[in-house]
Design a protein around this motif. Structure first.
Motif, PDB file in Angstrom:
ATOM      1  N   ASP A   1      74.537   2.814  16.826  1.00  0.00           N
ATOM      2  CA  ASP A   1      74.802   4.235  17.056  1.00  0.00           C
ATOM      3  C   ASP A   1      75.914   4.785  16.157  1.00  0.00           C
ATOM      4  OD1 ASP A   1      72.915   4.068  19.078  1.00  0.00           O
ATOM      5  OD2 ASP A   1      74.414   3.673  20.622  1.00  0.00           O
ATOM      6  N   ALA A   2      76.418   3.998  15.228  1.00  0.00           N
ATOM      7  CA  ALA A   2      77.516   4.450  14.363  1.00  0.00           C
ATOM      8  C   ALA A   2      77.059   5.640  13.514  1.00  0.00           C
ATOM      9  CB  ALA A   2      77.978   3.316  13.459  1.00  0.00           C
ATOM     10  N   THR A   3      77.985   6.570  13.284  1.00  0.00           N
ATOM     11  CA  THR A   3      77.669   7.734  12.458  1.00  0.00           C
ATOM     12  C   THR A   3      77.622   7.327  10.984  1.00  0.00           C
ATOM     13  OG1 THR A   3      79.975   8.345  12.114  1.00  0.00           O
ATOM     14  CG2 THR A   3      78.897   9.235  14.100  1.00  0.00           C
ATOM     15  N   ASP A   4      77.081   8.213  10.153  1.00  0.00           N
ATOM     16  CA  ASP A   4      77.039   7.935   8.716  1.00  0.00           C
ATOM     17  C   ASP A   4      78.452   7.759   8.155  1.00  0.00           C
ATOM     18  OD1 ASP A   4      74.285   7.975   8.627  1.00  0.00           O
ATOM     19  OD2 ASP A   4      74.166  10.087   8.006  1.00  0.00           O
ATOM     20  N   ALA A   5      79.388   8.591   8.626  1.00  0.00           N
ATOM     21  CA  ALA A   5      80.781   8.488   8.157  1.00  0.00           C
ATOM     22  C   ALA A   5      81.380   7.135   8.539  1.00  0.00           C
ATOM     23  CB  ALA A   5      81.621   9.623   8.734  1.00  0.00           C
ATOM     24  N   GLN A   6      81.124   6.668   9.769  1.00  0.00           N
ATOM     25  CA  GLN A   6      81.645   5.368  10.206  1.00  0.00           C
ATOM     26  C   GLN A   6      81.011   4.241   9.388  1.00  0.00           C
ATOM     27  OE1 GLN A   6      80.560   5.918  14.324  1.00  0.00           O
ATOM     28  NE2 GLN A   6      82.684   6.323  14.936  1.00  0.00           N
ATOM     29  N   ARG A   7      79.755   4.391   9.061  1.00  0.00           N
ATOM     30  CA  ARG A   7      79.082   3.378   8.235  1.00  0.00           C
ATOM     31  C   ARG A   7      79.673   3.328   6.826  1.00  0.00           C
ATOM     32  NH1 ARG A   7      74.659   1.376  10.687  1.00  0.00           N
ATOM     33  NH2 ARG A   7      73.867   2.537  12.451  1.00  0.00           N
ATOM     34  N   ARG A   8      79.978   4.508   6.254  1.00  0.00           N
ATOM     35  CA  ARG A   8      80.567   4.549   4.903  1.00  0.00           C
ATOM     36  C   ARG A   8      81.967   3.941   4.885  1.00  0.00           C
ATOM     37  NH1 ARG A   8      78.252   9.504   4.810  1.00  0.00           N
ATOM     38  NH2 ARG A   8      80.181  10.612   5.251  1.00  0.00           N
ATOM     39  N   LYS A   9      82.769   4.278   5.886  1.00  0.00           N
ATOM     40  CA  LYS A   9      84.148   3.755   5.927  1.00  0.00           C
ATOM     41  C   LYS A   9      84.173   2.266   6.208  1.00  0.00           C
ATOM     42  CE  LYS A   9      86.839   7.760   7.251  1.00  0.00           C
ATOM     43  NZ  LYS A   9      87.715   8.327   8.265  1.00  0.00           N
ATOM     44  N   GLY A  10      83.277   1.815   7.091  1.00  0.00           N
ATOM     45  CA  GLY A  10      83.276   0.398   7.439  1.00  0.00           C
ATOM     46  C   GLY A  10      84.505   0.020   8.250  1.00  0.00           C
ATOM     47  N   TRP A  11      84.893  -1.225   8.116  1.00  0.00           N
ATOM     48  CA  TRP A  11      86.042  -1.763   8.861  1.00  0.00           C
ATOM     49  C   TRP A  11      87.322  -1.324   8.173  1.00  0.00           C
ATOM     50  CZ3 TRP A  11      86.924  -3.778  13.409  1.00  0.00           C
ATOM     51  CH2 TRP A  11      88.121  -4.451  13.639  1.00  0.00           C
ATOM     52  N   THR A  12      88.212  -0.658   8.905  1.00  0.00           N
ATOM     53  CA  THR A  12      89.478  -0.194   8.343  1.00  0.00           C
ATOM     54  C   THR A  12      90.619  -0.652   9.227  1.00  0.00           C
ATOM     55  OG1 THR A  12      89.493   1.884   9.579  1.00  0.00           O
ATOM     56  CG2 THR A  12      88.348   1.896   7.443  1.00  0.00           C
ATOM     57  N   THR A  13      91.837  -0.545   8.726  1.00  0.00           N
ATOM     58  CA  THR A  13      92.996  -0.904   9.555  1.00  0.00           C
ATOM     59  C   THR A  13      93.120   0.040  10.743  1.00  0.00           C
ATOM     60  OG1 THR A  13      94.468   0.389   8.150  1.00  0.00           O
ATOM     61  CG2 THR A  13      94.290  -1.973   7.672  1.00  0.00           C
ATOM     62  N   GLY A  14      92.703   1.294  10.572  1.00  0.00           N
ATOM     63  CA  GLY A  14      92.727   2.242  11.688  1.00  0.00           C
ATOM     64  C   GLY A  14      91.804   1.800  12.809  1.00  0.00           C
ATOM     65  N   VAL A  15      90.606   1.341  12.454  1.00  0.00           N
ATOM     66  CA  VAL A  15      89.658   0.820  13.446  1.00  0.00           C
ATOM     67  C   VAL A  15      90.282  -0.402  14.121  1.00  0.00           C
ATOM     68  CG1 VAL A  15      87.412  -0.301  13.760  1.00  0.00           C
ATOM     69  CG2 VAL A  15      87.607   1.711  12.283  1.00  0.00           C
ATOM     70  N   ALA A  16      90.874  -1.285  13.335  1.00  0.00           N
ATOM     71  CA  ALA A  16      91.491  -2.498  13.883  1.00  0.00           C
ATOM     72  C   ALA A  16      92.581  -2.153  14.894  1.00  0.00           C
ATOM     73  CB  ALA A  16      92.060  -3.355  12.754  1.00  0.00           C
ATOM     74  N   ARG A  17      93.420  -1.161  14.572  1.00  0.00           N
ATOM     75  CA  ARG A  17      94.495  -0.767  15.499  1.00  0.00           C
ATOM     76  C   ARG A  17      93.928  -0.190  16.796  1.00  0.00           C
ATOM     77  NH1 ARG A  17      97.017   0.810  10.659  1.00  0.00           N
ATOM     78  NH2 ARG A  17      96.274   2.929  10.923  1.00  0.00           N
ATOM     79  N   ARG A  18      92.895   0.659  16.685  1.00  0.00           N
ATOM     80  CA  ARG A  18      92.306   1.239  17.893  1.00  0.00           C
ATOM     81  C   ARG A  18      91.686   0.155  18.770  1.00  0.00           C
ATOM     82  NH1 ARG A  18      91.341   5.222  14.169  1.00  0.00           N
ATOM     83  NH2 ARG A  18      89.233   4.553  13.655  1.00  0.00           N
ATOM     84  N   ILE A  19      91.002  -0.794  18.146  1.00  0.00           N
ATOM     85  CA  ILE A  19      90.389  -1.883  18.910  1.00  0.00           C
ATOM     86  C   ILE A  19      91.472  -2.756  19.547  1.00  0.00           C
ATOM     87  CG2 ILE A  19      89.045  -4.019  18.665  1.00  0.00           C
ATOM     88  CD1 ILE A  19      87.193  -2.448  16.755  1.00  0.00           C
ATOM     89  N   GLU A  20      92.530  -3.024  18.801  1.00  0.00           N
ATOM     90  CA  GLU A  20      93.632  -3.818  19.353  1.00  0.00           C
ATOM     91  C   GLU A  20      94.224  -3.144  20.586  1.00  0.00           C
ATOM     92  OE1 GLU A  20      97.719  -5.988  17.851  1.00  0.00           O
ATOM     93  OE2 GLU A  20      97.073  -4.152  16.851  1.00  0.00           O
ATOM     94  N   ARG A  21      94.428  -1.826  20.526  1.00  0.00           N
ATOM     95  CA  ARG A  21      94.971  -1.093  21.689  1.00  0.00           C
ATOM     96  C   ARG A  21      94.012  -1.168  22.874  1.00  0.00           C
ATOM     97  NH1 ARG A  21      97.065   2.492  17.717  1.00  0.00           N
ATOM     98  NH2 ARG A  21      95.201   3.791  17.808  1.00  0.00           N
ATOM     99  N   ARG A  22      92.721  -1.022  22.620  1.00  0.00           N
ATOM    100  CA  ARG A  22      91.734  -1.095  23.708  1.00  0.00           C
ATOM    101  C   ARG A  22      91.736  -2.477  24.349  1.00  0.00           C
ATOM    102  NH1 ARG A  22      86.937   2.270  23.822  1.00  0.00           N
ATOM    103  NH2 ARG A  22      86.284   0.976  25.567  1.00  0.00           N
TER     104      ARG A  22
END
Length: 161
Positions: free
Chosen positions: A46-67
């Motif tokens: 269900d990832a958006t096109d923008a999320q697919r283009r960016k891929g794995w980022t440090t921002g994603v990692a930080r959000r997942i770590e907080r969750r």
């Protein structure tokens, strides 16, 4: 003697276009460590096109770590917390002689036992710092007493041999 079997407890969630599965190894009613023992992530269908283009980022990692840090463990499993460990320490220190001069065998054995329990708790705080705070003495004093406790233990071991 009954052995305690380790089981896995898991949680799943989606964050920023990533499906995340988090697992803890649980022994009895407590996790084996303060954090998860396994985390797997894959791009969500269900990832958006923008999320697919960016891929794995440090921002994603930080959000997942907080969750992950805020995740509730499954029913009946209690997280190891600094508060629980601090209470265990306070209880242990209260049972110790006031000084190593009063009863060196008991004092040093109890101090090394508390240090071992702290180190195995896997907290994100240095065991010696927490010991110093709970004992109400400087870190240098705790280090000195731990060194003396180890020397005392070794001397007792050599006497018994």
């Amino acid at each position: 003697m009954a052995t305690t079997r380790a089981v896995k407890a898991s949680r799943k969630f989606t964050e920023s276009g990533w499906d995340v599965a988090v697992s803890w190894e649980v022994i009895g009613d407590r996790p084996a460590s303060d954090g998860p023992t396994e985390v797997t992530m894959k791009l969500s269908p269900d990832a958006t096109d923008a999320q697919r283009r960016k891929g794995w980022t440090t921002g994603v990692a930080r959000r997942i770590e907080r969750r992950i840090a805020m995740l509730a463990l499954p029913e009946g499993v209690q997280r190891i917390s600094e508060r629980n460990v601090r209470q265990m320490l306070q209880d242990g220190v209260a049972k110790m002689p006031a000084s190593p001069k009063d009863d060196p065998d008991t004092y040093y054995a109890a101090l090394l036992d508390l240090l071992q329990k702290l180190e195995s708790a896997g907290l994100h705080v240095r065991p010696i710092d927490l010991l110093a705070e709970v004992m109400g003495v400087p870190v240098g004093t705790v280090k000195s007493r731990i060194y003396s406790a180890k020397l005392h233990r070794n001397a007792l071991t050599h006497e018994e041999a």
